[in-house]
Enzyme design. Sequence first.
Site, short mmCIF file in Angstrom:
data_model
loop_
_atom_site.label_atom_id
_atom_site.label_comp_id
_atom_site.label_asym_id
_atom_site.label_seq_id
_atom_site.Cartn_x
_atom_site.Cartn_y
_atom_site.Cartn_z
N ASN A 156 0.81 -1.21 0.00
CA ASN A 156 0.00 0.00 0.00
C ASN A 156 0.85 1.26 0.00
OD1 ASN A 156 -3.09 -0.41 0.25
ND2 ASN A 156 -2.18 -2.09 1.41
N HIS B 240 23.92 -0.32 10.43
CA HIS B 240 25.32 -0.24 10.86
C HIS B 240 25.49 -1.08 12.12
CE1 HIS B 240 26.64 2.97 8.13
NE2 HIS B 240 25.39 3.39 8.23
N THR C 37 12.13 -6.94 15.40
CA THR C 37 13.59 -7.04 15.50
C THR C 37 14.09 -8.46 15.32
OG1 THR C 37 13.47 -7.33 17.90
CG2 THR C 37 13.69 -5.07 17.07
N ARG D 53 6.42 -8.55 20.18
CA ARG D 53 6.33 -9.78 20.96
C ARG D 53 5.06 -10.53 20.54
NH1 ARG D 53 11.04 -9.28 22.96
NH2 ARG D 53 11.46 -7.91 24.68
#
Length: 164
Positions: free
Chosen positions: A52, A82, A129, A144
């Site tokens: 979208n 990085h 993550t 989570r």
Amino acid sequence: MNDFVARLLSHALRRVAYSRAGLVMGSGSSIHRGVRFDGTGNFVMGNNSVINRGCRLDNRAMVTIGSNVSISEEVIVLTADHDPVDRDFSGRERPVQIDDYVFVGTRATILPGVNLGHGAVVAAGAVVTRSVEPFSIVAGVPARVVGQRRNDLSYSAEYKPFFR
């Protein structure tokens, strides 16, 4: 590409232009207006999937999106960052894979090296993550597991409204 192609009103014209830039899109899939890419190539999307408006796809490393995937507005998918503990703060690139039947909510962020398993759901605003197991529902910062999705999904995520 980001300044011109992303503004074209026609899905068909955008599809041709993206194809010439090395982006691979399956049948029935669409990339809506205002989507930005960080490069050419390194992008494969399966059938009947949609990205979208206003998303950013960092395709410096490979971005693979399966079939029947729905990516909501303003989602960010990153493949490069990085190394914060490296003395030289060196750059690194890691691919992102989004498997079939995944739904990613508005303004979620997917970080480098993440795999979103088959049928996973990422809630709006989540920051992913780590890789997400199939059929898991994740939310929050960092994301989570907050639930499970049914495992017999069979819908099509094809979505091509006019002027999107």
